[in-house]
Design an enzyme around this catalytic site. Sequence first.
Site, PDB file in Angstrom:
ATOM      1  N   GLN A  85      -1.292  -1.296   6.132  1.00  0.00           N
ATOM      2  CA  GLN A  85      -1.734  -0.349   5.102  1.00  0.00           C
ATOM      3  C   GLN A  85      -3.180   0.096   5.295  1.00  0.00           C
ATOM      4  OE1 GLN A  85      -0.015  -2.868   1.772  1.00  0.00           O
ATOM      5  NE2 GLN A  85       0.267  -0.801   0.987  1.00  0.00           N
TER       6      GLN A  85
ATOM      7  N   HIS B  26       6.303  -5.379   4.556  1.00  0.00           N
ATOM      8  CA  HIS B  26       5.402  -4.481   5.302  1.00  0.00           C
ATOM      9  C   HIS B  26       5.241  -4.946   6.749  1.00  0.00           C
ATOM     10  CE1 HIS B  26       3.800  -1.459   2.585  1.00  0.00           C
ATOM     11  NE2 HIS B  26       3.524  -2.346   1.644  1.00  0.00           N
TER      12      HIS B  26
ATOM     13  N   GLY C 299      -1.390  -6.633  -3.838  1.00  0.00           N
ATOM     14  CA  GLY C 299      -1.313  -7.136  -2.476  1.00  0.00           C
ATOM     15  C   GLY C 299      -1.529  -6.003  -1.495  1.00  0.00           C
TER      16      GLY C 299
ATOM     17  N   CYS D 220       3.569   0.759  -4.648  1.00  0.00           N
ATOM     18  CA  CYS D 220       2.899   0.402  -3.396  1.00  0.00           C
ATOM     19  C   CYS D 220       1.681   1.301  -3.236  1.00  0.00           C
ATOM     20  CB  CYS D 220       3.870   0.605  -2.233  1.00  0.00           C
ATOM     21  SG  CYS D 220       3.173   0.223  -0.613  1.00  0.00           S
ATOM     22  N   LEU D 221       0.567   0.720  -2.781  1.00  0.00           N
ATOM     23  CA  LEU D 221      -0.649   1.525  -2.610  1.00  0.00           C
ATOM     24  C   LEU D 221      -0.471   2.596  -1.532  1.00  0.00           C
ATOM     25  CD1 LEU D 221      -3.420  -1.223  -2.851  1.00  0.00           C
ATOM     26  CD2 LEU D 221      -2.727   0.409  -4.618  1.00  0.00           C
TER      27      LEU D 221
ATOM     28  N   HIS E 244       7.466  -8.176  -1.072  1.00  0.00           N
ATOM     29  CA  HIS E 244       7.061  -6.792  -0.770  1.00  0.00           C
ATOM     30  C   HIS E 244       6.068  -6.761   0.400  1.00  0.00           C
ATOM     31  CE1 HIS E 244       5.617  -2.657  -2.184  1.00  0.00           C
ATOM     32  NE2 HIS E 244       4.666  -3.030  -1.353  1.00  0.00           N
ATOM     33  N   GLU E 245       5.046  -7.618   0.336  1.00  0.00           N
ATOM     34  CA  GLU E 245       4.012  -7.598   1.390  1.00  0.00           C
ATOM     35  C   GLU E 245       4.583  -8.068   2.720  1.00  0.00           C
ATOM     36  OE1 GLU E 245       1.469  -5.961   0.861  1.00  0.00           O
ATOM     37  OE2 GLU E 245       1.681  -5.913  -1.310  1.00  0.00           O
TER      38      GLU E 245
HETATM   39 ZN    ZN Z   1       3.208  -1.999  -0.359  1.00  0.00          ZN
END
Ligand code: ZN
Length: 188
Positions: free
Chosen positions: A51, A137, A46, A91-92, A133-134
């Site tokens: 991000q 953000h 995701g 997480c990216l 999680h997303e």
């Molecule tokens: Zn993340």
Amino acid sequence: MAVRRIVYCGDARLRRKAQRVREISDDLHELLDEMRETMLEADGLGLAGAQVGECLAVVVVRADSEGTEVIDLINPRIVEQEGEQDGHEGCLSLPTLRGMVLRPSRVVVEAFDREGEEIEVEGEGLMARCLAHELDHLQGRLFIDAVDPESLAWLRPDRREDSGYRVEPTTLAEAQEAFDRLRSGREE
Ligand code: ZN
């Protein structure tokens, strides 16, 4: 269409509350397409607007962890959640870091799709984790805010391990310093 540069931990843009999308436009479609490409290229599950440096309430998630089908979520919110699950998360924006985070075991998200139609997405297990999680953000929250600090570790590529990596415990302070170095290395 371009793959966007992923913003790393320590960048103030990851800590802002996302603004609601007010209009579905060509620019928004382009952003969603670029987020999709960026997520698939980085092999993530995701990705949220912040991000890629866009402070908008948009998220893309993989419909399933194997395939390339992607769901666009505009102005998403969790309308139902139940249960608890403990599991590893990454997480990216915090590459190669992982830790244990408690999440609901099931969530229902309401959002708009790219045509502006209302949609509902239900997720259990990994999908529930990913959605929670997303959506965090969008509030400027990162998984390290809720992580069990004892569980924080780097996944270092290591061909001698069956998994392809070795787990190296770390601390929040050490991790943050590492991401600060990563960011400053980029600006040169
Ligand atoms: Zn993340």
